[in-house]
Write a protein that holds these residues in place. Structure first.
Motif, PDB file in Angstrom:
ATOM      1  N   GLU A   1       0.843  -1.211   0.000  1.00 39.42           N
ATOM      2  CA  GLU A   1       0.000   0.000   0.000  1.00 39.42           C
ATOM      3  C   GLU A   1       0.876   1.259   0.000  1.00 39.42           C
ATOM      4  O   GLU A   1       0.560   2.251  -0.651  1.00 39.42           O
ATOM      5  N   MET A   2       1.977   1.193   0.749  1.00 37.27           N
ATOM      6  CA  MET A   2       2.916   2.333   0.737  1.00 37.27           C
ATOM      7  C   MET A   2       3.411   2.551  -0.693  1.00 37.27           C
ATOM      8  O   MET A   2       3.411   3.684  -1.204  1.00 37.27           O
ATOM      9  N   ALA A   3       3.846   1.457  -1.329  1.00 40.28           N
ATOM     10  CA  ALA A   3       4.411   1.559  -2.683  1.00 40.28           C
ATOM     11  C   ALA A   3       3.385   2.152  -3.658  1.00 40.28           C
ATOM     12  O   ALA A   3       3.671   3.130  -4.366  1.00 40.28           O
ATOM     13  N   TRP A   4       2.179   1.573  -3.667  1.00 42.35           N
ATOM     14  CA  TRP A   4       1.192   2.037  -4.648  1.00 42.35           C
ATOM     15  C   TRP A   4       0.657   3.426  -4.297  1.00 42.35           C
ATOM     16  O   TRP A   4       0.286   4.213  -5.170  1.00 42.35           O
ATOM     17  N   GLY A   5       0.649   3.754  -3.009  1.00 44.90           N
ATOM     18  CA  GLY A   5       0.252   5.108  -2.599  1.00 44.90           C
ATOM     19  C   GLY A   5       1.264   6.126  -3.106  1.00 44.90           C
ATOM     20  O   GLY A   5       0.902   7.200  -3.621  1.00 44.90           O
ATOM     21  N   LEU A   6       2.551   5.785  -3.009  1.00 45.10           N
ATOM     22  CA  LEU A   6       3.598   6.677  -3.525  1.00 45.10           C
ATOM     23  C   LEU A   6       3.470   6.805  -5.036  1.00 45.10           C
ATOM     24  O   LEU A   6       3.545   7.907  -5.592  1.00 45.10           O
TER      25      LEU A   6
END
Ligand code: UDP
Length: 458
Positions: free
Chosen positions: A296-301
């Motif tokens: 989620e961190m990756a795709w949020g970034l």
């Protein structure tokens, strides 16, 4: 003559012995304190574990003395939580610390008895506080978290009696009396840990401080925590020295003691970006997230459209051991050079770089202070322990940060990233962060001078 005393055999330097638990966020401030005490004429010996041992070559003026501990796996494994580590380290270091300190008092390698004025020991190491006191050496506790977090620890027995601990779902939003601005959900906690065990650890620290310690040294500064500091002094009837921000008190800062090799290439990558355009993302040296949160961190970034520098530390995804976490499929194609991912960054240089606009942080105390000192606003994602307290102060006391979202989900992440980088709230937080930066740089070394006078009076 500061730092010296006349003895039968001539003038000899009074000595301070320091001991830190082997964590990046504890060793760094302790080694800075060691350098500052040395610069004021005191002899300094650092007792240290063999695990994550500091590099003596980087601290020429300081004497190093290993305690020769034997650590169980749970003290060092990336898969054991912070409470397991702290309990195991306290148990395993007690006898070796006592033996090493006793040996130093007898003269250690130097051949003559050392004039040890005091031991400054890690504020989480109740074992070392007790051992120093048993050997008749005055002990000072070095807190490497905030004064607010330390107050939260001291308040734990009261909070338990009053029913705030264990934390209950229906009380999460309730303010905690006498610890404002904290709500119940901001209290120190370690998810998945037994409440009795956590309270037992906290009680051991508080008991050792009350029974064995002559003073508290805290890496904070008056302008941000004056009222918390005053309350600590009142509650403990002990002097508390707010000597921080320790890393700012040098004309020539000593070499950083980094437990991992920093990737300096990211500074050149930052050079290629306009001022205030990049988000820096790091959850420090210990925090782990699960694979779902990492994605989620990756795709949020990716979804935010913002350039970012992300420290994806080996061991930072739970259950994956010591490996660097693999990036989600298709992620690198999606960001097309807009992001740089490193295993470890030269964080202080990164935060000082003009390309940095904001810092997505776990609110470790060192990271928070470093961000404040560079005037960089934050996105907060506290993971455990004192990080909960610090995150609340960042967002609601100092107004220099925003929550990344109650639930870590790519849509909320992207929104929070966009807000802190380009929104109106982000601009206001940046202004307040700049004011705190000014106050931090005005913090003087007068607390250090008082600390040295106090040490010489012991
Ligand atoms: N740090 C660093 N490079 C990184 C990540 C962290 O140099 O890629 C340093 C950071 O500057 C800070 C320390 O590691 O001084 C982390 O301490 P903090 O109290 O913020 O968090 P902890 O690691 O103890 O959770």
């Amino acid at each position: 003559m500061a730092g010296r005393e006349q003895h039968g055999d001539g003038v000899r330097r009074r000595r301070v012995v320091l001991f830190s638990l082997p964590f990046q966020g504890h060793l760094n401030p302790m080694l800075k304190l060691a350098a500052l005490l040395r610069a004021r004429g005191l002899g300094v010996t650092v007792l240290h574990t063999g695990f994550n041992a500091p590099d003596p070559a980087r601290h020429a003026e300081v004497d190093f003395f290993p305690i020769h501990e034997t650590l169980p796996d749970e003290a060092t494994s990336p898969d054991s939580d912070i409470l397991r580590k702290l309990l195991a380290l306290n148990a395993a270091c007690e006898a070796p610390f006592r033996a090493a300190l006793a040996s130093l008092l007898r003269g250690g390698g130097s051949g003559h008895r050392q004039d040890v004025a005091c031991a400054v020991v890690d504020g989480q190491c109740y074992a070392a506080m007790g051992a120093a006191a048993q050997l008749g050496v005055p002990a000072l506790a070095l807190r490497t978290d905030s004064a607010a977090a330390f107050r939260n620890m001291l308040a734990c027995p009261r909070l338990r009696d009053a029913g705030y601990i264990p934390i209950k779902e229906e009380q999460l939003d309730e303010p905690v009396p006498d610890l404002e601005p904290l709500r119940v959900q901001d209290l120190i906690r370690v998810d998945g840990c037994d409440t009795d065990e956590l309270c037992g650890f906290v009680a051991s620290v508080a008991d050792a401080v009350r029974a064995s310690v002559s003073g508290i040294v805290i890496n904070t500064f008056e302008a941000i925590e004056a009222s918390e500091l005053a309350k600590i002094q009142r509650e403990l009837s002990l002097p508390a020295f707010a000597v921080g921000p320790l890393h700012l008190l040098f004309q020539t800062p000593p070499a950083e003691q980094s437990l991992h090799e920093p990737d300096h290439g990211c500074l050149a990558w930052l050079d290629a970006h306009p001022p205030r355009s990049v988000l820096y993302v790091s959850l420090g040296s210990l925090a782990c997230v699960d694979r779902g949160a990492f994605e989620e961190m990756a795709w949020g970034l990716a979804g935010s459209g913002v350039p970012f520098l992300w420290v994806a530390r080996p061991g930072s995804v739970s259950g994956a051991g010591d490996e660097a976490p693999p990036l989600p499929d298709g992620f690198e194609e999606e960001i097309r050079g807009r992001g740089k991912i490193v295993k470890w960054a030269p964080q202080r240089e990164v935060l000082a770089h003009e390309a940095i606009c904001a810092f997505w942080t776990h609110c470790g105390w060192n990271s928070t202070l470093e961000s404040i000192c560079e005037g960089v606003p934050m996105l907060v994602q506290p993971c455990f322990a004192d990080q909960m307290v610090t995150a609340r102060y960042v967002t609601h006391e100092w107004g220099v940060g925003l929550e990344v979202g109650e639930v870590l989900e790519r849509g909320t992440v992207s929104k929070a990233v966009t807000e802190v980088m380009a929104g109106e709230d982000g601009a206001q937080m940046r202004e307040r962060a700049h004011r705190l930066q000014m106050q931090a740089s005005a913090a003087t070394s007068s607390a250090m001078d008082s600390l040295v006078r106090f040490i010489l009076s012991l």
